[in-house]
Design a protein around this motif. Structure first.
Motif, PDB file in Angstrom:
ATOM      1  N   GLY A 146       0.720  -1.156  -0.063  1.00 43.73           N
ATOM      2  CA  GLY A 146      -0.107   0.017  -0.005  1.00 43.73           C
ATOM      3  C   GLY A 146       0.787   1.365  -0.105  1.00 43.73           C
ATOM      4  O   GLY A 146       0.473   2.431   0.403  1.00 43.73           O
ATOM      5  N   LEU A 147       2.206   1.224  -0.644  1.00 40.34           N
ATOM      6  CA  LEU A 147       2.932   2.292  -0.554  1.00 40.34           C
ATOM      7  C   LEU A 147       2.402   3.283  -1.703  1.00 40.34           C
ATOM      8  O   LEU A 147       1.977   2.707  -2.725  1.00 40.34           O
ATOM      9  CB  LEU A 147       4.354   2.015  -0.557  1.00 40.34           C
ATOM     10  CG  LEU A 147       5.119   0.973   0.208  1.00 40.34           C
ATOM     11  CD1 LEU A 147       6.516   0.842   0.161  1.00 40.34           C
ATOM     12  CD2 LEU A 147       5.110   1.636   1.703  1.00 40.34           C
ATOM     13  N   THR A 148       2.710   4.626  -1.437  1.00 40.29           N
ATOM     14  CA  THR A 148       2.358   5.482  -2.262  1.00 40.29           C
ATOM     15  C   THR A 148       3.469   5.574  -3.433  1.00 40.29           C
ATOM     16  O   THR A 148       4.436   4.939  -3.330  1.00 40.29           O
ATOM     17  CB  THR A 148       2.447   6.865  -1.553  1.00 40.29           C
ATOM     18  OG1 THR A 148       3.462   7.219  -1.140  1.00 40.29           O
ATOM     19  CG2 THR A 148       1.588   7.246  -0.639  1.00 40.29           C
ATOM     20  N   PHE A 149       3.192   6.564  -4.354  1.00 40.62           N
ATOM     21  CA  PHE A 149       4.351   6.552  -5.582  1.00 40.62           C
ATOM     22  C   PHE A 149       5.531   6.923  -4.966  1.00 40.62           C
ATOM     23  O   PHE A 149       6.638   6.497  -5.311  1.00 40.62           O
ATOM     24  CB  PHE A 149       3.884   7.249  -6.656  1.00 40.62           C
ATOM     25  CG  PHE A 149       2.798   6.684  -7.598  1.00 40.62           C
ATOM     26  CD1 PHE A 149       3.116   5.494  -8.385  1.00 40.62           C
ATOM     27  CD2 PHE A 149       1.487   7.044  -7.494  1.00 40.62           C
ATOM     28  CE1 PHE A 149       2.034   4.714  -9.280  1.00 40.62           C
ATOM     29  CE2 PHE A 149       0.459   6.376  -8.364  1.00 40.62           C
ATOM     30  CZ  PHE A 149       0.881   5.266  -9.009  1.00 40.62           C
ATOM     31  N   ASP A 150       5.688   8.073  -4.044  1.00 42.70           N
ATOM     32  CA  ASP A 150       6.575   8.671  -3.491  1.00 42.70           C
ATOM     33  C   ASP A 150       7.327   7.609  -2.473  1.00 42.70           C
ATOM     34  O   ASP A 150       8.622   7.669  -2.686  1.00 42.70           O
ATOM     35  CB  ASP A 150       6.281   9.944  -2.652  1.00 42.70           C
ATOM     36  CG  ASP A 150       5.757  11.185  -3.694  1.00 42.70           C
ATOM     37  OD1 ASP A 150       6.125  11.187  -4.782  1.00 42.70           O
ATOM     38  OD2 ASP A 150       4.966  11.788  -3.330  1.00 42.70           O
TER      39      ASP A 150
END
Length: 186
Positions: A146-150
Motif C-alpha cells: 500500500g505504499l504511495t508512488f513517492d
C-alpha cells in the motif's frame, strides 16, 4: 518515519528491546495495509489480525536482513503478506480439491474464486519478475504494502515519474496476462 528507521538500526545492532518499541509504531500501519488488501479483494481469505500477526512474526524472525529504513521494512512486509495470502489460498484450494469437509463455521470464509484470483496474480507476478524484476517489485510495494508512488520511489531509489510509468506498464501487462490473451510478451 525516522523513528522506525532508528529502531530498525537499534535492532540491527543487536538491541532486542528495539522490537518492543517497533510493534506499537508499525502495528497500526500494518493493520491498515492488511485491511485495505483484504477489504479490496481477499476479504474472505484471512482475517486482518491474523495476517498482520503472521507478517509481523515473519519480519521479526528475519536474521539475514540488513534493515535500512522504514520503506525497506514495509517492502519486506509486503512480500510477507503476499506469501501468507498465497500460501493460505493454496491450502484452501487444496483442501477443497481433496474433498475435505468444511464446518459451517468456516463456510462464510471460503471463496474459491478469490483464492484462484490471488494465485493467478501471484503466478503472473512471478512471471513478470523473470523479465522485469523492478516492475514486479513496484507492484508488490504498491499493491501488497500500500505504499504511495513517492514511498515506492524512495524504497527503490527511483524517481516518482519512473515508478508511475513502470506501475502503469506492469498493471497493463498483469491485466492482459490474467484476463486477456495470456501472452508473455511485454
Amino acid at each position: 518515519m525516522a523513528e522506525v528507521t532508528q529502531i530498525l538500526e537499534d535492532w540491527k545492532n543487536g538491541r532486542r528491546e528495539a522490537l518492543d518499541r517497533l510493534l506499537p509504531i508499525v502495528y497500526d500501519e500494518l493493520r491498515r495495509v492488511a485491511h485495505r488488501l483484504l477489504q479490496s479483494e481477499y476479504a474472505e481469505t484471512l482475517p486482518t489480525t491474523a495476517l498482520v500477526h503472521e507478517a509481523y512474526l515473519k519480519l521479526v524472525n528475519q536474521h539475514s536482513v540488513d534493515w535500512e529504513n522504514r520503506g525497506q521494512f514495509f517492502a519486506i512486509a509486503a512480500q510477507a503478506m503476499r506469501r501468507i495470502l498465497v500460501d493460505h489460498a493454496r491450502e484452501r484450494l487444496a483442501a477443497k480439491r481433496d474433498g475435505v469437509k468444511i464446518s459451517l463455521e468456516d463456510a462464510d470464509t471460503i471463496s474459491v474464486g478469490v483464492n484462484e484470483s490471488l494465485l493467478d496474480l501471484d503466478i503472473a507476478l512471478q512471471e513478470l519478475a523473470t523479465f522485469d524484476e523492478r516492475q514486479a517489485q513496484i507492484v508488490e510495494l504498491r499493491y501488497f504494502a500500500g505504499l504511495t508512488f513517492d514511498e515506492t520511489a524512495a524504497v527503490l531509489n527511483l524517481s516518482t515519474a519512473n515508478v508511475f510509468r513502470e506501475w502503469t506498464l506492469a498493471r497493463a501487462w498483469l491485466y492482459r496476462k490474467i484476463n486477456g490473451d495470456g501472452s508473455s510478451k511485454k
